[in-house]
Design a protein around this motif. Structure first.
Motif, PDB file in Angstrom:
ATOM      1  N   GLY A  25      -5.094  -2.861  -9.335  1.00  0.00           N
ATOM      2  CA  GLY A  25      -6.351  -2.885  -8.879  1.00  0.00           C
ATOM      3  C   GLY A  25      -5.449  -2.942  -7.217  1.00  0.00           C
ATOM      4  O   GLY A  25      -5.671  -2.942  -6.378  1.00  0.00           O
ATOM      5  N   ALA A  26      -4.154  -3.772  -7.033  1.00  0.00           N
ATOM      6  CA  ALA A  26      -3.182  -3.352  -6.020  1.00  0.00           C
ATOM      7  C   ALA A  26      -3.316  -1.861  -5.609  1.00  0.00           C
ATOM      8  O   ALA A  26      -3.630  -2.587  -4.147  1.00  0.00           O
ATOM      9  N   ALA A  27      -2.993  -0.963  -6.361  1.00  0.00           N
ATOM     10  CA  ALA A  27      -2.509   0.233  -5.607  1.00  0.00           C
ATOM     11  C   ALA A  27      -4.181   0.562  -5.222  1.00  0.00           C
ATOM     12  O   ALA A  27      -4.238   1.015  -3.551  1.00  0.00           O
ATOM     13  N   TRP A  28      -5.115   0.375  -5.457  1.00  0.00           N
ATOM     14  CA  TRP A  28      -6.761   0.675  -5.275  1.00  0.00           C
ATOM     15  C   TRP A  28      -6.433  -0.233  -3.740  1.00  0.00           C
ATOM     16  O   TRP A  28      -7.081   0.518  -2.604  1.00  0.00           O
ATOM     17  N   TRP A  29      -6.096  -1.382  -3.202  1.00  0.00           N
ATOM     18  CA  TRP A  29      -6.629  -2.040  -2.160  1.00  0.00           C
ATOM     19  C   TRP A  29      -5.723  -1.576  -1.397  1.00  0.00           C
ATOM     20  O   TRP A  29      -5.761  -1.527  -0.243  1.00  0.00           O
ATOM     21  N   ILE A  30      -4.116  -1.312  -1.714  1.00  0.00           N
ATOM     22  CA  ILE A  30      -3.992  -0.887  -0.686  1.00  0.00           C
ATOM     23  C   ILE A  30      -4.478   1.160  -0.472  1.00  0.00           C
ATOM     24  O   ILE A  30      -3.923   1.088   0.773  1.00  0.00           O
ATOM     25  N   GLY A  31      -4.675   1.416  -1.479  1.00  0.00           N
ATOM     26  CA  GLY A  31      -5.468   2.998  -1.326  1.00  0.00           C
ATOM     27  C   GLY A  31      -6.629   2.756  -0.177  1.00  0.00           C
ATOM     28  O   GLY A  31      -6.604   3.688   0.787  1.00  0.00           O
ATOM     29  N   VAL A  32      -7.233   1.601   0.193  1.00  0.00           N
ATOM     30  CA  VAL A  32      -8.809   1.123   0.510  1.00  0.00           C
ATOM     31  C   VAL A  32      -7.804   0.747   2.678  1.00  0.00           C
ATOM     32  O   VAL A  32      -8.654   1.333   3.744  1.00  0.00           O
ATOM     33  N   ALA A  33      -7.090   0.357   2.417  1.00  0.00           N
ATOM     34  CA  ALA A  33      -6.115  -0.375   3.848  1.00  0.00           C
ATOM     35  C   ALA A  33      -5.592   1.362   3.986  1.00  0.00           C
ATOM     36  O   ALA A  33      -5.805   0.800   5.769  1.00  0.00           O
ATOM     37  N   MET A  34      -4.977   2.110   3.281  1.00  0.00           N
ATOM     38  CA  MET A  34      -4.261   3.376   4.068  1.00  0.00           C
ATOM     39  C   MET A  34      -5.423   4.269   4.369  1.00  0.00           C
ATOM     40  O   MET A  34      -5.003   5.585   5.269  1.00  0.00           O
ATOM     41  N   SER A  35      -6.811   4.733   3.533  1.00  0.00           N
ATOM     42  CA  SER A  35      -7.081   6.118   3.438  1.00  0.00           C
ATOM     43  C   SER A  35      -9.307   5.492   3.911  1.00  0.00           C
ATOM     44  O   SER A  35      -9.149   5.315   2.991  1.00  0.00           O
ATOM     45  N   VAL A  49     -11.994  -6.330   4.209  1.00  0.00           N
ATOM     46  CA  VAL A  49     -11.476  -7.789   4.748  1.00  0.00           C
ATOM     47  C   VAL A  49     -12.246  -8.298   3.741  1.00  0.00           C
ATOM     48  O   VAL A  49     -11.507  -9.405   3.099  1.00  0.00           O
ATOM     49  N   LEU A  50     -13.348  -8.739   3.617  1.00  0.00           N
ATOM     50  CA  LEU A  50     -14.364  -9.701   3.004  1.00  0.00           C
ATOM     51  C   LEU A  50     -14.138  -9.550   1.693  1.00  0.00           C
ATOM     52  O   LEU A  50     -14.073 -10.602   1.102  1.00  0.00           O
ATOM     53  N   VAL A  51     -14.006  -8.357   1.451  1.00  0.00           N
ATOM     54  CA  VAL A  51     -14.123  -8.429  -0.386  1.00  0.00           C
ATOM     55  C   VAL A  51     -12.949  -8.586  -0.662  1.00  0.00           C
ATOM     56  O   VAL A  51     -12.905  -9.094  -1.808  1.00  0.00           O
ATOM     57  N   ALA A  52     -11.947  -8.016   0.008  1.00  0.00           N
ATOM     58  CA  ALA A  52     -10.427  -8.200  -0.636  1.00  0.00           C
ATOM     59  C   ALA A  52     -10.219  -9.658  -0.575  1.00  0.00           C
ATOM     60  O   ALA A  52      -8.973 -10.040  -1.601  1.00  0.00           O
ATOM     61  N   ALA A  53     -10.288 -10.963   0.579  1.00  0.00           N
ATOM     62  CA  ALA A  53      -9.899 -12.123   0.541  1.00  0.00           C
ATOM     63  C   ALA A  53     -11.078 -12.749  -0.712  1.00  0.00           C
ATOM     64  O   ALA A  53     -10.075 -13.750  -1.353  1.00  0.00           O
ATOM     65  N   PHE A  54     -12.318 -11.993  -1.749  1.00  0.00           N
ATOM     66  CA  PHE A  54     -12.470 -12.777  -2.951  1.00  0.00           C
ATOM     67  C   PHE A  54     -11.487 -11.802  -3.878  1.00  0.00           C
ATOM     68  O   PHE A  54     -11.476 -12.268  -4.849  1.00  0.00           O
ATOM     69  N   ASP A  55     -12.119 -10.573  -3.958  1.00  0.00           N
ATOM     70  CA  ASP A  55     -11.259  -9.872  -4.985  1.00  0.00           C
ATOM     71  C   ASP A  55      -9.697  -9.608  -5.145  1.00  0.00           C
ATOM     72  O   ASP A  55      -9.101  -9.529  -6.388  1.00  0.00           O
ATOM     73  N   ILE A  56      -8.790  -9.849  -3.887  1.00  0.00           N
ATOM     74  CA  ILE A  56      -7.941  -9.673  -5.064  1.00  0.00           C
ATOM     75  C   ILE A  56      -7.246 -11.056  -5.115  1.00  0.00           C
ATOM     76  O   ILE A  56      -6.157 -11.134  -6.376  1.00  0.00           O
ATOM     77  N   PRO A  57      -7.988 -12.148  -4.770  1.00  0.00           N
ATOM     78  CA  PRO A  57      -7.438 -13.916  -6.014  1.00  0.00           C
ATOM     79  C   PRO A  57      -8.116 -13.692  -7.482  1.00  0.00           C
ATOM     80  O   PRO A  57      -6.803 -13.552  -8.574  1.00  0.00           O
ATOM     81  N   LEU A  58      -9.186 -13.132  -7.042  1.00  0.00           N
ATOM     82  CA  LEU A  58      -9.979 -13.035  -8.495  1.00  0.00           C
ATOM     83  C   LEU A  58      -9.822 -12.444  -9.378  1.00  0.00           C
ATOM     84  O   LEU A  58     -10.055 -12.284 -10.836  1.00  0.00           O
ATOM     85  N   PHE A  59      -9.419 -10.980  -8.943  1.00  0.00           N
ATOM     86  CA  PHE A  59      -8.784  -9.682  -9.650  1.00  0.00           C
ATOM     87  C   PHE A  59      -7.323  -9.662 -10.150  1.00  0.00           C
ATOM     88  O   PHE A  59      -7.010  -9.525 -11.437  1.00  0.00           O
TER      89      PHE A  59
END
Length: 314
Positions: A25-35, A49-59
């Motif tokens: 999950g962390a790798a995917w969010w890094i990919g979202v930010a970079m690509s 940004v909105l999706v990450a605000a919920f998904d990073i803490p809850l997932f």
């Protein structure tokens, strides 16, 4: 990830899954930010940004908590993953965007649910599937003609559901989610040939079950006698083999790689969840003759020489 010798091996495996899920999950969010490509394929036009605000803490973070031993966190990450999957599927169906994100979330939901059960219960409670038409019950005493009629009705219902209705829905969603990859015409014709051959095998096995076993292929009206005839002389589970091959064939004919994946996933479910329960039931009911048959005939790979039931089983 700390490990406790007091935990059953399956619970430790569940925690290991959540550790891997947190990393992925962390790798995917890094990919979202970079690509931009990763973002568009998996999130479409959703605000990352909105999706990450919920998904990073809850997932991501909650997966880490489960991995380090906070069992109650399972009740956060598993429902959240399912809710996100449902929301992503609805979004992709309405817009035609983020189809690959839906597939990733479906895989995460299945994995999280299974790993959550391992963490919470220490095992997968596969016996939960034994309900309704899937509960093992002997077929009532009846004539061969009655068993054949019941078997025919089962074939119509189950083939119609699992080989027509569900694949049709999957194929429609594959197109709508922009995941379709067309197959060559020769492959589609090959699918038709495979479907005919697999269907013939399934009908042959069903006929042996209803005429020799005094029952039907469905667990709720299972055979009263041990069936070692017809295709069962060459492979232990011809009905399952035929069903998986039929599903793959339908996928090839429909030029749908997702239907092929659906069929192959069905083979895993059958082999790892359904087959052990079925074999335990057969062992309990038929004992040594069935065990001798299991020892002599392979589960998936047909053998060239038929099993000599009259010689090897008394």
């Amino acid at each position: 990830m700390p490990s406790s010798p007091l935990l059953p091996p399956d619970a430790r495996l569940g925690r290991l899954y959540f550790a891997a899920q947190a990393i992925a999950g962390a790798a995917w969010w890094i990919g979202v930010a970079m690509s931009d490509t990763v973002r568009e394929l998996t999130l479409g036009q959703l605000d990352p940004v909105l999706v990450a605000a919920f998904d990073i803490p809850l997932f991501v973070i909650v997966s880490v908590l489960v991995a380090v031993g906070v069992r109650t966190a399972v009740w956060v990450v598993v429902p959240w993953t399912a809710v996100v999957t449902a929301g992503m599927a609805l979004y992709a169906t309405m817009t035609g965007l983020a189809g690959w994100g839906v597939l990733l979330m479906i895989a995460a939901t299945v994995g999280s649910a299974a790993a959550g059960l391992l963490v919470w219960l220490g095992r997968l409670p596969t016996e939960w599937i034994l309900f309704g038409p899937f509960a093992f019950r002997l077929a009532p005493p009846s004539s061969t003609a009655a068993h054949i009629i019941r078997t025919t009705a089962q074939i119509v219902v189950f083939w119609g559901l699992f080989l027509a209705a569900i694949p049709a829905i999957i194929a429609v969603l594959e197109h709508r989610w922009n995941l379709h990859l067309p197959l060559p015409t020769a492959v589609r014709w090959g699918g038709l040939i495979l479907l005919v051959a697999a269907s013939a095998l399934g009908i042959w096995a069903a006929n042996a079950m209803s005429t020799r076993g005094e029952g039907t292929p469905l667990p709720s009206a299972t055979a009263r006698r041990l069936v070692i005839a017809g295709p069962y002389l060459f492979v232990r589970n011809p009905m399952a083999l035929a069903g998986i091959a039929q599903g793959v064939a339908v996928g090839l004919m429909a030029s749908s790689w997702l239907v092929v994946v659906y069929a192959l996933c069905g083979s895993l479910v059958w082999n790892w969840i359904i087959r052990p329960l079925e074999e335990a039931d057969l062992t309990e009911r038929f004992g040594a003759p069935y065990l001798a048959y299991v020892h002599a005939v392979r589960c998936w790979m047909p053998q060239l020489r038929p099993f000599r039931a009259e010689v090897n089983i008394r």
